[in-house]
Design a protein around this motif. Structure first.
Motif, short mmCIF file in Angstrom:
data_model
loop_
_atom_site.label_atom_id
_atom_site.label_comp_id
_atom_site.label_asym_id
_atom_site.label_seq_id
_atom_site.Cartn_x
_atom_site.Cartn_y
_atom_site.Cartn_z
N ASP A 1 -17.04 -43.52 18.13
CA ASP A 1 -16.96 -44.98 17.97
C ASP A 1 -15.54 -45.51 18.10
N ASP A 2 -14.61 -44.67 18.49
CA ASP A 2 -13.22 -45.08 18.72
C ASP A 2 -12.99 -45.16 20.23
N GLU A 3 -12.81 -46.36 20.74
CA GLU A 3 -12.65 -46.59 22.18
C GLU A 3 -11.50 -45.78 22.77
N ALA A 4 -10.39 -45.68 22.05
CA ALA A 4 -9.23 -44.94 22.55
C ALA A 4 -9.57 -43.45 22.71
N VAL A 5 -10.28 -42.90 21.76
CA VAL A 5 -10.68 -41.49 21.84
C VAL A 5 -11.61 -41.29 23.02
N LEU A 6 -12.55 -42.19 23.20
CA LEU A 6 -13.46 -42.09 24.34
C LEU A 6 -12.71 -42.11 25.66
N GLU A 7 -11.74 -43.00 25.78
CA GLU A 7 -10.97 -43.09 27.02
C GLU A 7 -10.20 -41.80 27.30
N VAL A 8 -9.58 -41.24 26.27
CA VAL A 8 -8.81 -40.00 26.44
C VAL A 8 -9.72 -38.85 26.80
N LEU A 9 -10.82 -38.71 26.07
CA LEU A 9 -11.75 -37.61 26.37
C LEU A 9 -12.35 -37.75 27.76
N GLU A 10 -12.73 -38.96 28.13
CA GLU A 10 -13.30 -39.16 29.46
C GLU A 10 -12.29 -38.79 30.55
N ALA A 11 -11.07 -39.26 30.42
CA ALA A 11 -10.03 -38.95 31.42
C ALA A 11 -9.74 -37.46 31.49
#
Length: 109
Positions: free
Chosen positions: A10-20
């Motif tokens: 639920d943390d957008e920043a974590v999602l972005e980092v993991l996705e990248a």
């Protein structure tokens, strides 16, 4: 064949980092900040592994892991719980997850 990873945090920043990071490593990635039905999400995407944040809005990731591990169709699917609070596993349990990763996550190439 490209491996698929479903990431729930639920943390957008974590999602972005993991996705990248995962896309850079040639994984097919689907991210979500919540799930109303984790089993339906898994059926739709058919991931090879699921990464779930332990502390989510409305439900903890351990409960989602428990749902996955107690369903005959998904019981063998690897589930990795992630959390900035690694001691949470000591007090609340691992819910049958295959692995645990503490945040902050460190990626090396």
């Amino acid at each position: 064949m490209t491996k698929k990873v479903l990431v729930l945090d639920d943390d957008e920043a974590v999602l972005e980092v993991l996705e990248a990071a995962l896309q850079y490593a040639n994984f097919d990635v689907r991210i979500a900040d919540e799930s109303s039905d984790i089993l339906k999400d898994i059926e739709a995407f058919n991931p090879d592994v699921v990464l779930i944040d332990y502390l989510l809005r409305g439900i903890n990731g351990g409960e989602l892991c428990h749902q996955i591990k107690n369903n005959s169709k998904t019981a063998k699917l690897p589930v990795i719980l992630i959390s900035a609070y690694p001691r949470v596993l000591l007090s609340l349990g691992d819910y049958g997850c295959n692995a645990f990763m503490a945040k902050p996550l460190i990626f090396r190439t």
